[in-house]
Design a protein around this motif. Structure first.
Motif, mmCIF file in Angstrom:
data_model
loop_
_atom_site.group_PDB
_atom_site.id
_atom_site.type_symbol
_atom_site.label_atom_id
_atom_site.label_comp_id
_atom_site.label_asym_id
_atom_site.label_seq_id
_atom_site.Cartn_x
_atom_site.Cartn_y
_atom_site.Cartn_z
ATOM 1 N N UNK A 128 0.840 -1.206 0.000
ATOM 2 C CA UNK A 128 0.000 0.000 0.000
ATOM 3 C C UNK A 128 0.874 1.255 0.000
ATOM 4 N N UNK A 129 1.947 1.230 0.798
ATOM 5 C CA UNK A 129 2.864 2.370 0.844
ATOM 6 C C UNK A 129 3.548 2.579 -0.508
ATOM 7 N N UNK A 130 3.939 1.483 -1.144
ATOM 8 C CA UNK A 130 4.598 1.570 -2.447
ATOM 9 C C UNK A 130 3.650 2.139 -3.493
ATOM 10 N N UNK A 131 2.385 1.705 -3.423
ATOM 11 C CA UNK A 131 1.383 2.177 -4.370
ATOM 12 C C UNK A 131 1.162 3.682 -4.232
ATOM 13 N N UNK A 132 1.049 4.145 -2.977
ATOM 14 C CA UNK A 132 0.836 5.578 -2.736
ATOM 15 C C UNK A 132 2.062 6.398 -3.159
ATOM 16 N N UNK A 133 3.240 5.828 -2.940
ATOM 17 C CA UNK A 133 4.473 6.546 -3.269
ATOM 18 C C UNK A 133 4.626 6.726 -4.780
ATOM 19 N N UNK A 134 4.105 5.733 -5.544
ATOM 20 C CA UNK A 134 4.242 5.802 -7.001
ATOM 21 C C UNK A 134 3.121 6.592 -7.671
ATOM 22 N N UNK A 135 2.083 6.897 -6.941
ATOM 23 C CA UNK A 135 0.924 7.574 -7.534
ATOM 24 C C UNK A 135 1.327 8.918 -8.133
ATOM 25 N N UNK A 136 0.953 9.104 -9.379
ATOM 26 C CA UNK A 136 1.225 10.383 -10.049
ATOM 27 C C UNK A 136 2.612 10.508 -10.629
ATOM 28 N N UNK A 137 3.468 9.496 -10.420
ATOM 29 C CA UNK A 137 4.825 9.558 -10.962
ATOM 30 C C UNK A 137 4.797 9.093 -12.420
ATOM 31 N N UNK A 138 5.358 9.849 -13.351
ATOM 32 C CA UNK A 138 5.327 9.456 -14.766
ATOM 33 C C UNK A 138 6.219 8.242 -15.030
ATOM 34 N N UNK A 139 5.946 7.556 -16.109
ATOM 35 C CA UNK A 139 6.755 6.395 -16.492
ATOM 36 C C UNK A 139 8.172 6.861 -16.786
ATOM 37 N N UNK A 140 9.215 6.247 -16.158
ATOM 38 C CA UNK A 140 10.596 6.696 -16.343
ATOM 39 C C UNK A 140 11.021 6.796 -17.798
ATOM 40 N N UNK A 141 10.591 5.812 -18.608
ATOM 41 C CA UNK A 141 11.017 5.789 -20.011
ATOM 42 C C UNK A 141 10.506 6.982 -20.808
ATOM 43 N N UNK A 142 9.455 7.653 -20.269
ATOM 44 C CA UNK A 142 8.860 8.771 -20.993
ATOM 45 C C UNK A 142 9.218 10.130 -20.404
ATOM 46 N N UNK A 143 9.954 10.154 -19.299
ATOM 47 C CA UNK A 143 10.286 11.419 -18.663
ATOM 48 C C UNK A 143 11.152 12.283 -19.579
ATOM 49 N N UNK A 144 10.773 13.555 -19.676
ATOM 50 C CA UNK A 144 11.541 14.475 -20.498
ATOM 51 C C UNK A 144 11.250 14.368 -21.983
ATOM 52 N N UNK A 145 10.266 13.545 -22.365
ATOM 53 C CA UNK A 145 9.951 13.358 -23.780
ATOM 54 C C UNK A 145 8.538 13.845 -24.074
ATOM 55 N N UNK A 146 8.339 14.297 -25.299
ATOM 56 C CA UNK A 146 7.015 14.679 -25.761
ATOM 57 C C UNK A 146 6.630 13.749 -26.906
ATOM 58 N N UNK A 147 5.512 13.054 -26.745
ATOM 59 C CA UNK A 147 5.058 12.129 -27.775
ATOM 60 C C UNK A 147 4.158 12.845 -28.764
ATOM 61 N N UNK A 148 4.272 12.435 -30.021
ATOM 62 C CA UNK A 148 3.399 12.985 -31.039
ATOM 63 C C UNK A 148 1.988 12.445 -30.841
ATOM 64 N N UNK A 149 1.012 13.115 -31.441
ATOM 65 C CA UNK A 149 -0.373 12.655 -31.332
ATOM 66 C C UNK A 149 -0.540 11.271 -31.946
ATOM 67 N N UNK A 150 0.193 11.007 -33.045
ATOM 68 C CA UNK A 150 0.118 9.698 -33.693
ATOM 69 C C UNK A 150 0.659 8.604 -32.776
ATOM 70 N N UNK A 151 1.768 8.943 -32.069
ATOM 71 C CA UNK A 151 2.365 7.981 -31.150
ATOM 72 C C UNK A 151 1.425 7.697 -29.975
ATOM 73 N N UNK A 152 0.798 8.762 -29.455
ATOM 74 C CA UNK A 152 -0.144 8.592 -28.356
ATOM 75 C C UNK A 152 -1.312 7.705 -28.766
ATOM 76 N N UNK A 153 -1.802 7.914 -29.984
ATOM 77 C CA UNK A 153 -2.920 7.102 -30.467
ATOM 78 C C UNK A 153 -2.512 5.644 -30.624
ATOM 79 N N UNK A 154 -1.281 5.417 -31.049
ATOM 80 C CA UNK A 154 -0.782 4.056 -31.228
ATOM 81 C C UNK A 154 -0.675 3.328 -29.898
ATOM 82 N N UNK A 155 -0.160 4.028 -28.870
ATOM 83 C CA UNK A 155 -0.057 3.442 -27.531
ATOM 84 C C UNK A 155 -1.448 3.161 -26.975
ATOM 85 N N UNK A 156 -2.373 4.077 -27.231
ATOM 86 C CA UNK A 156 -3.744 3.914 -26.739
ATOM 87 C C UNK A 156 -4.391 2.671 -27.313
#
Length: 216
Positions: A128-156
């Protein structure tokens, strides 16, 4: 990236190693690094390298193969070279039909797992503590990156979990080996984490290549 089949040939001993890859420059560089540092996973290839030297070896590109067919074509090339030095008889399952010697098993048991939580279970309170600590934290692999709309749609379309965060392999404590499982498909056991990562990446890329074709 260049996908297909390759051979590593020793001109002195006629030793032949067969391989398949979806990224030839990266795979070749890994082979050279391991051989030059006497750490290659194939003991027969390493011994031949140590005896005859780097100048006696040739890295030969056999042919291009689409990513989805690499494993199948690699197995066919295996069958065409019965005298190859590859230890594994099957491209897709390296440990199938093989058994480790008692000496090798004893060495595995002496190894310490690289992860401190391996074999342990976190309490519900800790989870439970780990879950709360991670809440709202972005995925490390995506930090500092901006995805295109096409890429976002593909992931979706493919789900909410970003695939680059899924390794596809883990350390199997009972067997003392690295186990590869990608999208519920077993990829084999490996002594080396780097080899397990390569196999997982290959299987993952093949899976998504097929998915992308089906989506189209």
């Amino acid at each position: 990236m260049k996908s297909g089949l390759y051979k590593i040939v020793c001109t002195e001993s006629k030793t032949v190693y067969i391989g398949g890859t979806i990224n030839w420059p990266s795979r070749k560089a890994r082979h050279l690094h391991q051989l030059r540092h006497n750490k290659h996973h194939n003991i027969w290839l390493q011994r031949s390298w140590n005896k005859h030297g780097e100048s006696a070896f040739q890295f030969i590109w056999v042919r291009d193969v689409v990513e989805a067919d690499v494993l199948e074509e690699e197995q066919r090339l295996f069958d065409d070279y019965p005298e190859r030095c590859n230890i594994a008889p099957f491209a897709a399952a390296p440990m199938l039909g093989r058994k480790h010697s008692p000496e090798t098993i004893a060495k595995f048991k002496l190894r310490k797992p690289s992860r401190s939580m391996l074999g342990k279970k976190a309490s519900d309170e800790t989870k439970e503590k780990m879950s709360k600590a991670r809440a709202g934290i972005p995925i490390p692999a995506l930090q500092g990156r901006r995805l295109s709309e096409a890429h976002k749609a593909k992931i979706s379309r493919k789900g909410t979990t970003y695939r680059s965060t899924r390794k596809g392999y883990s350390f199997h404590k009972r067997k003392n080996l690295w186990m590869v499982t990608v999208h519920h498909k077993f990829g084999g056991y490996f002594h080396c984490e780097a080899d397990a990562a390569d196999k997982a990446n290959l299987m993952r890329d093949i899976y998504w290549s097929v998915r992308d074709k089906n989506d189209d």
